[in-house]
Scaffold this active site. Structure first.
Site, PDB file in Angstrom:
ATOM      1  N   GLU A  69      -0.745   3.247   0.099  1.00  0.00           N
ATOM      2  CA  GLU A  69      -1.465   4.477   0.437  1.00  0.00           C
ATOM      3  C   GLU A  69      -1.594   4.673   1.943  1.00  0.00           C
ATOM      4  O   GLU A  69      -1.420   5.788   2.453  1.00  0.00           O
ATOM      5  CB  GLU A  69      -2.846   4.484  -0.217  1.00  0.00           C
ATOM      6  CG  GLU A  69      -2.814   4.742  -1.721  1.00  0.00           C
ATOM      7  CD  GLU A  69      -2.410   3.540  -2.542  1.00  0.00           C
ATOM      8  OE1 GLU A  69      -2.312   2.434  -1.966  1.00  0.00           O
ATOM      9  OE2 GLU A  69      -2.183   3.685  -3.756  1.00  0.00           O
ATOM     10  N   HIS A 138     -12.020   4.033 -10.427  1.00  0.00           N
ATOM     11  CA  HIS A 138     -11.103   5.117 -10.794  1.00  0.00           C
ATOM     12  C   HIS A 138     -11.858   6.392 -11.185  1.00  0.00           C
ATOM     13  O   HIS A 138     -11.354   7.199 -11.965  1.00  0.00           O
ATOM     14  CB  HIS A 138     -10.214   4.710 -11.969  1.00  0.00           C
ATOM     15  CG  HIS A 138      -9.007   3.898 -11.597  1.00  0.00           C
ATOM     16  ND1 HIS A 138      -9.082   2.646 -11.056  1.00  0.00           N
ATOM     17  CD2 HIS A 138      -7.685   4.173 -11.682  1.00  0.00           C
ATOM     18  CE1 HIS A 138      -7.865   2.174 -10.846  1.00  0.00           C
ATOM     19  NE2 HIS A 138      -6.989   3.091 -11.218  1.00  0.00           N
TER      20      HIS A 138
HETATM   21  C1  TPP Z   1      -4.244   0.911  -4.443  1.00  0.00           C
HETATM   22  C2  TPP Z   1      -3.793   1.425  -5.755  1.00  0.00           C
HETATM   23  N1  TPP Z   1      -2.796   2.307  -5.781  1.00  0.00           N
HETATM   24  C3  TPP Z   1      -2.347   2.769  -6.967  1.00  0.00           C
HETATM   25  C4  TPP Z   1      -2.907   2.353  -8.136  1.00  0.00           C
HETATM   26  C5  TPP Z   1      -2.426   2.901  -9.466  1.00  0.00           C
HETATM   27  N2  TPP Z   1      -1.689   1.824 -10.171  1.00  0.00           N
HETATM   28  C6  TPP Z   1      -2.285   1.078 -11.101  1.00  0.00           C
HETATM   29  S1  TPP Z   1      -1.270  -0.139 -11.670  1.00  0.00           S
HETATM   30  C7  TPP Z   1      -0.026   0.359 -10.663  1.00  0.00           C
HETATM   31  C8  TPP Z   1       1.265  -0.383 -10.675  1.00  0.00           C
HETATM   32  C9  TPP Z   1       1.067  -1.795 -10.342  1.00  0.00           C
HETATM   33  O1  TPP Z   1       2.274  -2.486 -10.396  1.00  0.00           O
HETATM   34  P1  TPP Z   1       2.252  -4.043 -10.258  1.00  0.00           P
HETATM   35  O2  TPP Z   1       1.427  -4.450  -9.101  1.00  0.00           O
HETATM   36  O3  TPP Z   1       3.659  -4.502 -10.275  1.00  0.00           O
HETATM   37  O4  TPP Z   1       1.477  -4.553 -11.557  1.00  0.00           O
HETATM   38  P2  TPP Z   1       1.890  -4.367 -13.090  1.00  0.00           P
HETATM   39  O5  TPP Z   1       1.261  -3.116 -13.561  1.00  0.00           O
HETATM   40  O6  TPP Z   1       3.347  -4.354 -13.175  1.00  0.00           O
HETATM   41  O7  TPP Z   1       1.272  -5.549 -13.768  1.00  0.00           O
HETATM   42  C10 TPP Z   1      -0.404   1.467  -9.906  1.00  0.00           C
HETATM   43  C11 TPP Z   1       0.460   2.154  -8.950  1.00  0.00           C
HETATM   44  C12 TPP Z   1      -3.987   1.454  -8.048  1.00  0.00           C
HETATM   45  N3  TPP Z   1      -4.628   1.041  -9.142  1.00  0.00           N
HETATM   46  N4  TPP Z   1      -4.393   0.990  -6.856  1.00  0.00           N
END
Ligand code: TPP
Ligand code: MG
Lengths: 335, 337
Positions: A69, A138
């Site tokens: 972000e 959220h």
């Molecule tokens: C700072 C932030 N940006 C965006 C999100 C929205 N979001 C939730 S899970 C996710 C993807 C996360 O991917 P990863 O870290 O690989 O974890 P996975 O879901 O694959 O376990 C996103 C973009 C968030 N929760 N926090």
């Protein structure tokens, strides 16, 4: 035989469709506009608001970013200062914390600090609103923070019509604009003309006229206020509902005139109550309409607690139409 | 996925024999517990009994269990939005977890946290986190305390490969390396940041980021709990011994959607890919087959574990469904300590 008048039903769009259409129109109109954010391309965001845009404008203008972000906002500021018009997508309003320096110290100040030489024409689209059972990180409505900072503009539409018109204005504005969308409103439908239009910033909209009390509301709380007005009507009270549409620039005149007319005002917003948008609005009304008021201005924001997950607790934290109606009745001496 | 087929080092392969049958069966049991818990969570969602959404850990069980098996109850973990597996692996009980997911007062956080915020001080779980990368500072700070107070505790920071996009992670990894903090950064590469493939968001290698800070980095097949456990055990021991932090990349896959509502996934990954991982790289059958093949365990032991877990999960979810909601006055409690 009487002449048949063909009734054309007005075109209805959801809030999501209206936002999508505003972006598509502006991207067609101005090749310098581009979108950057997490899962904005094929996924079209988790809320599916940007669906179809990458197909039309390609991955150079609808860019899936890393989960960064601060990075995408900072890149947006730099791109804006050098000739492009970025629309940065911050998925949840809660994530603005990660982009805060770029928004507050960089984007907001560059025009002033450079003595008017540089500018950052960009839009940061993000969301607000609780009661989705998404818990404390959220669910927040943090628009007051940006309304506080000179150099930023803040829009928070409540209807598809307003969303489209205001977003087009935001994209054309030469300043950084933070644009808040209520997650729960994306599927809400409303009339949106097919013809091109924009809406000016700093012009509140009277969503319902009334004479006994003024309900000033923002975004998600506009519907709460409108429902409360219905409840009040059943009790013989006529409530006027004023939708701010932008917290900055702020349409003080409409607020004050409405409060002068009705003599009572209740301001409702989904941000935390203390030091929030409601405090500013109440003081504007108190200063501007003091000698016309029959009751102190009352404010209703979200409860001053991190938003709890449990539905039974979460529902207590946000103003409801019944709560607004009860407070309004009390102000009108009908408790 | 050829590059995820990392073989056991000679030292680790030798180390396997030091792990007794009881411990392998415990790891199997923990993985089975997570699997059954998550399947039940999905059912709760599908039957509209759970408020909100949840991110299931199915497919990644060997990472949480393999790492936590190398920890003591006193050690710390921090977790993510996909955190149920870490929580169970660190020793939480499933009844209070279900209660939290249903927003009941008997939940670990009295219903205030929900799926993405379970924390349990008793088992050293400093909390799941709904901000991607949001717990990197917390884990590093816990390691700082341990070192400062001479407690000998290790902190494990679990995160998905998506968190590599967050600057915070690099700030704290730098400090951890500078100050030799007892922290293990466990990167679970399940190939996707939500609906976007990680290669589209991530330049360079994952472990290379740690190496830039002169931090020891390793990579294992996260579907093979033998690899995860042996590597974690060594790295935790290293950190506990004052030799500094490490970065452990675990190659893995989530078998289900990004969250329970992510049902149509074909626009970002193929059914073939999902099938391959499910059929050929499921951590539970992988461990079971090895244990049976070695003659270490027999099928009746496995059957008994699975039966007991089934009963436990059924009772746990019923406990949660019957549990009362918190009282309204709790809404203003706990804002300040
Ligand atoms: C700072 C932030 N940006 C965006 C999100 C929205 N979001 C939730 S899970 C996710 C993807 C996360 O991917 P990863 O870290 O690989 O974890 P996975 O879901 O694959 O376990 C996103 C973009 C968030 N929760 N926090
Ligand atoms: Mg991932």
């Amino acid at each position: 035989m009487p002449e048949l008048v063909q009734e054309v039903a007005p075109r209805e769009l959801t809030m999501a469709q209206a936002i999508n259409e505003a972006l598509a129109e502006e991207m067609r109109r101005d090749p310098s506009v581009f979108i950057i954010g997490e899962d904005v391309a094929e996924a079209g965001t988790p809320f599916k608001v940007l669906k179809g845009l990458v197909e039309e404008f390609g991955p150079e203008r609808v860019i899936d970013s890393p989960i960064s972000e601060a990075g995408i906002t900072g890149l947006g500021v730099g791109a804006a200062m050098t000739g492009l018009r970025p629309v940065v997508d911050l998925m949840f309003g809660d994530f603005v914390t990660l982009a805060m320096d770029q928004m507050v110290n960089q984007a907001a100040k560059i025009h002033y600090m450079s003595g008017g030489k540089l500018k950052a024409p960009m839009v940061i689209r993000t969301t607000l609103g609780a009661t989705r059972r998404s818990a404390a990180q959220h669910s927040q409505s943090l628009h007051a923070w940006f309304s506080h900072v000179p150099g930023l503009k803040v829009a928070l539409p409540a209807t598809p019509y307003d969303a489209k018109g205001l977003l087009k204005t935001a994209i054309r504005d030469d300043n950084p604009v933070v644009f808040f969308e209520d997650k729960l409103m994306y599927q809400k439908k409303g009339p949106v003309p097919a013809e091109e239009y924009t809406l000016p910033f700093g012009v509140a909209d009277v969503k319902r006229e009334g004479s006994d009390i003024t309900l000033v509301a923002t975004s998600s709380m506009v519907y709460v206020a409108l429902e409360a007005a219905e409840l009040l009507a059943r009790d013989g009270l006529s409530a006027e509902v004023v939708d701010l549409r932008t917290t900055f620039p702020l349409d003080k005149e409409t607020l004050i005139e409405s409060a002068k007319k009705t003599g009572r005002a209740l301001v409702i917003d989904e941000g935390y109550e203390r030091y929030g948008v409601t405090a500013e609005l109440a003081s504007v009304i108190a200063e501007g309409a003091f000698y016309h008021l029959d009751a102190p201005v009352k404010r209703m924001g979200a409860m001053d607690v991190p938003i709890p997950f449990s539905p039974v607790l979460e529902d207590l934290t946000v103003a409801t139409s019944a709560g607004v109606a009860a407070a309004a009745k009390a102000l009108c001496g009908r408790a | 996925m050829a590059d995820s087929e990392v073989k056991l080092s000679v030292a680790d392969a030798a180390g396997l024999t030091e792990v007794g049958l009881e411990q392998w069966l415990h790891m199997y049991e923990q993985m089975a517990r997570i699997r059954a818990f998550e399947e039940q969570v999905n059912q709760l969602y599908l039957s509209a009994k759970m408020p909100g959404l949840a991110h299931l850990y199915i497919g990644q069980e060997a990472v949480a269990v393999g790492v936590c098996e190398a920890l003591t109850r006193n050690d710390y973990i921090t977790s993510t939005h996909r955190g149920h597996g870490h929580c169970i692996a660190k020793g939480a009980s499933t009844d209070r977890m279900f209660a939290e997911l249903l927003g009941r007062a008997a939940g670990y956080c009295r219903g205030k946290g929900g799926s993405m915020h379970i924390a349990d001080q008793e088992t050293g779980n400093l909390g799941a986190n709904a901000i991607v990368g949001g717990s990197a500072g917390i884990a590093t700070g816990a390691a700082f305390t341990s070192k400062r107070l001479g407690e000998g505790r290790v902190a494990v920071c679990f995160f998905g490969e998506g968190a590599l996009g967050q600057g915070l992670l690099y700030e704290v990894m730098n400090m951890a390396s500078l100050w030799k903090l007892p922290v293990l950064y466990v990167c679970e590469n399940n190939l996707y940041n939500e609906y976007t493939r990680y290669e589209e968001t991530t330049a360079g290698t994952l472990g290379g980021r740690a190496q830039a800070f002169n931090m020891h980095a390793e990579r294992v097949n996260g579907q093979d709990i033998r690899q995860v456990y042996t590597a974690a055990n060594r790295l935790v021991g290293r950190a506990r011994g004052g030799n500094g932090p490490a970065f452990l990349q675990c190659d893995t896959y989530r078998f289900m959607g990004h969250h329970v509502g992510d049902i149509d996934r074909t626009y970002y990954r193929t059914k073939d890919e999902e099938r391959t991982w499910r059929e050929e790289r499921d951590p539970l059958p992988l461990l079971k087959t090895w244990l049976l093949g070695q003659g270490q365990a027999d099928q009746s032991m496995i059957d008994q574990i699975e039966r007991e877990i089934r009963d436990e999960i059924a009772a746990a979810v019923q406990f949660a469904l019957d549990a009362p909601y918190p009282d309204a006055h709790e809404v203003t409690q706990h804002v300040y300590a």
